[in-house]
Design an enzyme around this catalytic site. Structure first.
Site, PDB file in Angstrom:
ATOM      1  N   ARG A  56       0.850  -1.188   0.000  1.00  0.00           N
ATOM      2  CA  ARG A  56       0.000   0.000   0.000  1.00  0.00           C
ATOM      3  C   ARG A  56       0.884   1.236   0.000  1.00  0.00           C
ATOM      4  O   ARG A  56       1.927   1.260   0.665  1.00  0.00           O
ATOM      5  CB  ARG A  56      -0.899   0.013   1.236  1.00  0.00           C
ATOM      6  N   HIS A 104      -0.498   1.002  -9.971  1.00  0.00           N
ATOM      7  CA  HIS A 104      -1.289   0.051  -9.168  1.00  0.00           C
ATOM      8  C   HIS A 104      -1.760  -1.106 -10.058  1.00  0.00           C
ATOM      9  O   HIS A 104      -2.944  -1.460 -10.084  1.00  0.00           O
ATOM     10  CB  HIS A 104      -2.489   0.748  -8.501  1.00  0.00           C
TER      11      HIS A 104
END
Lengths: 304, 304
Positions: free
Chosen positions: B219, B267
């Site tokens: 993350r 991502h």
């Protein structure tokens, strides 16, 4: 203790360690009648009549084509390739890096980064990516197995050897069209022989899946560079990772240097490690002195 | 046949298939009292009193931190992460690509190619490259195992879980300095919790081996970007591959876009596959209807 003659254009005595064996160099060879082993890189010519004690010639590379014509080597003299787990591991990691580079569209992402663009693409699952490994020797088998373990759909093409573990095998020249027809990423790890010289050319590139990728870490002379450039131009081949070339070092101004879809490395996929070479030669001398065959014995008829 | 409420800013009904279940969207939810399952991406707030039949909330991602505060979710409602072999396989291939990129000095070779320079470097053997994987969940364990199989010296750090198969385990915050002190390539696959927010910062980067590499596919908020940039500047960190960021999409003009030693992907290390998501949700609905626990059940106390 044996007498080793080290033949290379560079003096490698400080790099290579052969324990307590007596090591002579090319320029300081002494009496050739005492030489039992030769360690060599590059083409050479010898008068074998002056080398009555010669037992084996060790190549400093995984291939022996660079040694030139071996037809004059007496039958009793073993020609030995360099076989080394580290060499194999390094080649496998080169192949995986480049397969992943193409599979995961890394060049496209590098371009997006350069342009400052945030854009995703979903790559196919590894099981839907058909990899064709040409060559089923130590290097080809290890690379194929590692790719298979990562989930890829792997097939192996070779002259005679069947691959194992769920990978498809294609044997012999006749099976080449079928092998290439199901191949999206071609990995060449074939030895250079009369049969494999120029094998990757316009004719065989056209058999590949459209938009295929070519990875060459075998020998430069197996690939016709002008044909690859034309296929990159037409889009038949979408990208290439090349470690070996028709002429090495790759000449200044060669189109590969600046081609956006060609990834050049300088014959560095798998570099012989000096420590490993010493170990390999010394272990094989022990085997030969005991009357066992050396590991990496070359079949001179076959050429590898 | 169950009633599923699909909550996302995009209408994903054409992408996701849930078989014969009735699928309603956010804007066309009908009577909430009929909703049994919710499939969601992004933060949300619900009045659970209006959802008496709700049995489970499925996250569209491997993490649940993006869902926001889950403290209001009634005890009888399962919160389920997306667990999928393809998601894991994709993450593993992202990690391997970037480990190999740094281990084999690919950025250096790209620069050499751009300069037209034929120059080799011998990389260390994989067994001499110390990789530290932070996170021992599905993704971390799979990546660590794959790297171990490729011959790397792999250690795993996690809050509580011991890794297996010859890999070193470092457990708990107290073991972090030792874990980082032996790490040349750090791979972050930790979930985002209060304990892991900002964990990769100047203090922890300084514990790494000098000239280390950082790969973040966990993350973005676990990594302090300004600190990483400073460590890249000082050479403490030699390169980074980043798939996640403090702010996504990565803002225009951010230093990462143009940093020569930062490899940005949007991502995209592991993109949820629509077919897999449908399968995952439908299989878990069968399990829940039979009274079995769903695969990927989140421990709300722990936060992942």
């Amino acid at each position: 203790m044996s007498t080793i003659l080290l033949m290379s254009t560079m003096d490698l005595r400080d790099d290579l360690s052969f324990g307590s064996h007596e090591v002579r160099t090319w320029l300081d060879a002494g009496d050739p009648a005492e030489v039992e082993y030769i360690v060599v890189w590059g083409a050479f010519a010898l008068d074998y009549d002056t080398l009555p004690k010669l037992k084996a010639i060790f190549s400093l590379g995984a291939g022996v084509d660079h040694l030139g014509d071996l037809s004059g080597v007496p039958d009793g003299v073993a020609v030995v390739r360099f076989v080394d787990p580290l060499l194999t591991e390094e080649m496998t990691s080169y192949v995986i890096l480049n397969v992943l580079r193409f599979h995961r569209e890394d060049p496209w992402y590098r371009d997006r980064q350069a342009a400052g663009e945030w854009e995703q693409i979903i790559p196919p699952a590894a099981g839907d990516v058909r990899i064709g490994v040409a060559g089923a020797g130590e290097l080809g088998s290890a690379a194929a197995k590692a790719l298979f373990d990562l989930g890829y759909d792997v097939a192996v093409w070779s002259r005679s050897r069947r691959s194992s573990e769920g990978m498809q095998s294609f044997i012999g020249r006749g099976a080449l069209p079928d092998f290439l027809g199901r191949t999206k990423i071609l990995v060449n790890l074939l030895p250079l022989t009369d049969e494999t010289r120029g094998i990757w050319c316009a004719e065989t590139f056209t058999m590949l899946e459209d938009g295929a990728y070519v990875i060459n870490a075998g020998r430069g002379a197996s690939l016709v560079e002008a044909d690859l450039l034309a296929c990159l131009e037409s889009g038949r081949v979408a990208g290439a990772a090349l470690d070996v070339f028709e002429q090495e070092p790759l000449p200044e101004g060669h189109a590969f240097w600046t081609h956006p879809r060609v990834f050049v490395t300088p014959h560095a996929a798998s570099l012989s490690n000096p420590v490993s070479i010493g170990d390999h030669v010394m272990r094989n001398i022990v085997r030969i002195e005991r009357g066992a065959g050396p590991i990496g014995l070359v079949d001179r008829e076959r050429g590898y």
